[in-house]
Design a protein around this motif. Structure first.
Motif, PDB file in Angstrom:
ATOM      1  N   ILE A  31      24.658  46.432  34.797  1.00  0.00           N
ATOM      2  CA  ILE A  31      26.348  46.118  34.733  1.00  0.00           C
ATOM      3  C   ILE A  31      27.014  45.307  34.591  1.00  0.00           C
ATOM      4  N   ASN A  32      27.616  44.987  33.541  1.00  0.00           N
ATOM      5  CA  ASN A  32      28.555  43.812  32.872  1.00  0.00           C
ATOM      6  C   ASN A  32      29.264  42.956  33.692  1.00  0.00           C
ATOM      7  N   ALA A  33      29.908  44.501  33.833  1.00  0.00           N
ATOM      8  CA  ALA A  33      31.189  43.718  34.640  1.00  0.00           C
ATOM      9  C   ALA A  33      31.588  44.621  35.579  1.00  0.00           C
ATOM     10  N   MET A  34      32.442  43.916  36.891  1.00  0.00           N
ATOM     11  CA  MET A  34      33.284  44.891  37.766  1.00  0.00           C
ATOM     12  C   MET A  34      34.458  43.947  38.143  1.00  0.00           C
ATOM     13  N   GLY A  35      35.164  45.376  38.371  1.00  0.00           N
ATOM     14  CA  GLY A  35      36.580  44.552  38.705  1.00  0.00           C
ATOM     15  C   GLY A  35      37.367  45.309  38.938  1.00  0.00           C
ATOM     16  N   TRP A  36      38.623  45.099  39.485  1.00  0.00           N
ATOM     17  CA  TRP A  36      39.989  46.292  40.438  1.00  0.00           C
ATOM     18  C   TRP A  36      40.572  45.889  38.843  1.00  0.00           C
ATOM     19  N   TYR A  37      41.828  47.050  39.312  1.00  0.00           N
ATOM     20  CA  TYR A  37      42.928  47.022  38.556  1.00  0.00           C
ATOM     21  C   TYR A  37      43.779  47.794  39.426  1.00  0.00           C
ATOM     22  N   ARG A  38      45.136  47.743  39.015  1.00  0.00           N
ATOM     23  CA  ARG A  38      46.050  48.305  39.668  1.00  0.00           C
ATOM     24  C   ARG A  38      47.117  48.936  39.192  1.00  0.00           C
ATOM     25  N   GLN A  39      47.976  49.921  39.434  1.00  0.00           N
ATOM     26  CA  GLN A  39      48.667  50.790  39.057  1.00  0.00           C
ATOM     27  C   GLN A  39      49.854  50.835  39.735  1.00  0.00           C
ATOM     28  N   ALA A  40      51.611  50.654  39.867  1.00  0.00           N
ATOM     29  CA  ALA A  40      52.455  51.093  40.733  1.00  0.00           C
ATOM     30  C   ALA A  40      53.412  51.699  39.647  1.00  0.00           C
ATOM     31  N   PRO A  41      54.608  52.416  40.737  1.00  0.00           N
ATOM     32  CA  PRO A  41      55.279  53.870  40.305  1.00  0.00           C
ATOM     33  C   PRO A  41      55.815  53.202  39.268  1.00  0.00           C
ATOM     34  N   ARG A  45      48.346  50.522  34.015  1.00  0.00           N
ATOM     35  CA  ARG A  45      47.530  49.927  35.177  1.00  0.00           C
ATOM     36  C   ARG A  45      47.252  48.359  34.830  1.00  0.00           C
ATOM     37  N   GLU A  46      47.334  47.786  35.272  1.00  0.00           N
ATOM     38  CA  GLU A  46      47.278  46.289  34.836  1.00  0.00           C
ATOM     39  C   GLU A  46      45.612  45.432  35.421  1.00  0.00           C
ATOM     40  N   LEU A  47      45.032  44.691  35.379  1.00  0.00           N
ATOM     41  CA  LEU A  47      43.886  44.140  35.787  1.00  0.00           C
ATOM     42  C   LEU A  47      44.683  43.149  36.873  1.00  0.00           C
ATOM     43  N   VAL A  48      43.578  43.105  37.559  1.00  0.00           N
ATOM     44  CA  VAL A  48      43.923  42.192  38.973  1.00  0.00           C
ATOM     45  C   VAL A  48      43.284  41.381  38.689  1.00  0.00           C
ATOM     46  N   ALA A  49      41.514  41.709  38.730  1.00  0.00           N
ATOM     47  CA  ALA A  49      40.240  40.189  38.634  1.00  0.00           C
ATOM     48  C   ALA A  49      39.210  41.187  38.437  1.00  0.00           C
ATOM     49  N   SER A  50      38.197  40.205  37.589  1.00  0.00           N
ATOM     50  CA  SER A  50      37.287  40.675  36.985  1.00  0.00           C
ATOM     51  C   SER A  50      35.918  39.877  37.163  1.00  0.00           C
ATOM     52  N   MET A  51      35.044  39.992  37.741  1.00  0.00           N
ATOM     53  CA  MET A  51      34.188  39.285  37.824  1.00  0.00           C
ATOM     54  C   MET A  51      32.610  39.794  36.689  1.00  0.00           C
ATOM     55  N   PRO A  52      32.450  39.148  35.118  1.00  0.00           N
ATOM     56  CA  PRO A  52      31.239  39.329  34.499  1.00  0.00           C
ATOM     57  C   PRO A  52      30.112  38.921  35.051  1.00  0.00           C
ATOM     58  N   GLY A  54      27.298  37.044  35.338  1.00  0.00           N
ATOM     59  CA  GLY A  54      27.039  35.643  34.122  1.00  0.00           C
ATOM     60  C   GLY A  54      28.207  34.882  33.926  1.00  0.00           C
ATOM     61  N   GLY A  55      29.132  35.194  34.158  1.00  0.00           N
ATOM     62  CA  GLY A  55      30.194  34.467  33.578  1.00  0.00           C
ATOM     63  C   GLY A  55      31.516  34.098  34.611  1.00  0.00           C
ATOM     64  N   SER A  56      32.707  34.071  34.088  1.00  0.00           N
ATOM     65  CA  SER A  56      33.800  33.153  34.280  1.00  0.00           C
ATOM     66  C   SER A  56      34.786  34.431  35.453  1.00  0.00           C
ATOM     67  N   THR A  57      35.693  33.891  37.261  1.00  0.00           N
ATOM     68  CA  THR A  57      36.188  35.584  36.924  1.00  0.00           C
ATOM     69  C   THR A  57      36.923  34.690  36.629  1.00  0.00           C
ATOM     70  N   LYS A  58      38.214  36.387  36.644  1.00  0.00           N
ATOM     71  CA  LYS A  58      39.301  36.190  36.232  1.00  0.00           C
ATOM     72  C   LYS A  58      40.220  37.062  37.205  1.00  0.00           C
ATOM     73  N   TYR A  59      41.694  36.337  36.793  1.00  0.00           N
ATOM     74  CA  TYR A  59      42.619  36.975  37.675  1.00  0.00           C
ATOM     75  C   TYR A  59      44.018  36.663  36.937  1.00  0.00           C
ATOM     76  N   ALA A  60      44.663  37.587  37.154  1.00  0.00           N
ATOM     77  CA  ALA A  60      46.250  37.993  37.012  1.00  0.00           C
ATOM     78  C   ALA A  60      46.891  37.023  37.359  1.00  0.00           C
ATOM     79  N   ASP A  61      47.588  35.863  36.644  1.00  0.00           N
ATOM     80  CA  ASP A  61      48.471  35.156  37.293  1.00  0.00           C
ATOM     81  C   ASP A  61      49.203  35.429  38.542  1.00  0.00           C
ATOM     82  N   SER A  62      49.873  36.432  38.997  1.00  0.00           N
ATOM     83  CA  SER A  62      50.657  36.941  39.976  1.00  0.00           C
ATOM     84  C   SER A  62      49.579  36.871  41.318  1.00  0.00           C
ATOM     85  N   VAL A  63      48.397  37.113  41.368  1.00  0.00           N
ATOM     86  CA  VAL A  63      47.307  37.181  42.802  1.00  0.00           C
ATOM     87  C   VAL A  63      46.329  35.768  42.670  1.00  0.00           C
TER      88      VAL A  63
END
Length: 121
Positions: A31-41, A45-52, A54-63
């Motif tokens: 597994i290279n990365a796992m993360g969460w996306y969301r889609q509102a009506p 679909r947008e990225l919420v957070a991802s975690m590679p 061995g890498g740095s986590t990434k978050y949407a500014d809104s969260v």
């Protein structure tokens, strides 16, 4: 075959918390990365957070500052702790894993079925 099974969605009042879980199973070489996306009506679909791995986590500014992503690599599981929830966080949340099913497979994106998160005001 690869399966991603999510759990933990639901209805919560603004200011409350929820924890989402997603377990990947099946034929998984790495597994290279796992993360969460969301889609509102009506929205994309947008990225919420991802975690590679061995890498740095990434978050949407809104969260940032409210959501925390974590992984249990031994069990191919990713979590999303969501605090101080707002009505605008209401969406279907999808788990994503970028992985190789077998040693010689190309990297592919795999998705969970989605779990509804509804935040009431």
């Amino acid at each position: 075959q690869v399966q991603l099974v999510e759990s933990g969605g639901g209805l919560v009042q603004a200011g409350g918390s929820l924890r989402l879980s997603c377990a990947a199973s099946g034929s998984i070489f790495s597994i290279n990365a796992m993360g969460w996306y969301r889609q509102a009506p009506g929205k994309e679909r947008e990225l919420v957070a991802s975690m590679p791995s061995g890498g740095s986590t990434k978050y949407a500014d809104s969260v940032k500052g409210r959501f925390t992503i974590s992984r249990d690599n031994a069990n191919n599981t990713v979590y999303l702790q969501m605090n101080s929830l707002k009505p605008e966080d209401t969406a279907v949340y999808y788990c994503n894993a970028r992985l190789r099913p077998r040693r010689w497979s190309v990297l592919g994106d795999y998705w969970g079925q989605g779990t509804q998160v509804t935040v009431s005001s």
